[in-house]
Design a protein around this motif. Sequence first.
Motif, PDB file in Angstrom:
ATOM      1  N   VAL A   9       6.791   5.147   1.445  1.00 59.30           N
ATOM      2  CA  VAL A   9       7.222   4.048   0.582  1.00 59.30           C
ATOM      3  C   VAL A   9       6.508   4.199  -0.756  1.00 59.30           C
ATOM      4  O   VAL A   9       5.278   4.199  -0.817  1.00 59.30           O
ATOM      5  CB  VAL A   9       6.903   2.675   1.204  1.00 59.30           C
ATOM      6  N   LEU A  10       7.287   4.355  -1.827  1.00 59.08           N
ATOM      7  CA  LEU A  10       6.723   4.497  -3.167  1.00 59.08           C
ATOM      8  C   LEU A  10       6.691   3.148  -3.869  1.00 59.08           C
ATOM      9  O   LEU A  10       7.702   2.447  -3.892  1.00 59.08           O
ATOM     10  CB  LEU A  10       7.570   5.442  -4.023  1.00 59.08           C
ATOM     11  N   THR A  15      13.293  -0.204 -10.203  1.00 61.31           N
ATOM     12  CA  THR A  15      14.058   0.581  -9.235  1.00 61.31           C
ATOM     13  C   THR A  15      15.090   1.478  -9.915  1.00 61.31           C
ATOM     14  O   THR A  15      15.230   2.653  -9.562  1.00 61.31           O
ATOM     15  CB  THR A  15      14.745  -0.343  -8.212  1.00 61.31           C
ATOM     16  N   PHE A  55      12.065   3.346  -1.965  1.00 60.62           N
ATOM     17  CA  PHE A  55      11.490   2.382  -2.897  1.00 60.62           C
ATOM     18  C   PHE A  55      12.545   1.325  -3.198  1.00 60.62           C
ATOM     19  O   PHE A  55      13.700   1.455  -2.819  1.00 60.62           O
ATOM     20  CB  PHE A  55      10.994   3.054  -4.186  1.00 60.62           C
TER      21      PHE A  55
END
Length: 156
Positions: A9-10, A15, A55
Amino acid sequence: MELKLEMIVLPVSDTGRAKAFYEKAGFRLDVDYEAGKDVRVVHFTPPGSECSIIFGEGMTPITPGSLQGLYLIVSDIEEARAELTGRGIEVSEIFHDAGGLFHGHEGGDVTHRRPGQERLAGPHPERASYASFATFSDPDGNGWVLQEITQRLPGR
């Protein structure tokens, strides 16, 4: 027991901007899903990788840009760097370390370096496996490391 790393998970602040960056870098878009205005999930896989990144909005409380040392293994560091720079990604010059496996990037995006360890320009002179690197960061500063591996250690 087998444990396979599947996803990282970044933490990103925008986004859409992150999605554009990873598309530009050549990662494969697997999912872009919105569930209302507060939840968006974007899932990418680097070319040739079994592990993906994800993400989006509402994904993690971690500070954007705080992940460092995300390794992408390549068989030819010069070719990989040329491919990314050709796509418009800013990548450090290729480097190797004087006397060790741990390394770092002077810009601060990779920090696992032992005190006194020197970064030297260019690929490792013998092109030793595990010894040549280049780095880049996404727009938030999440730090990626290209590492050249031409022959894996036994059992890897």
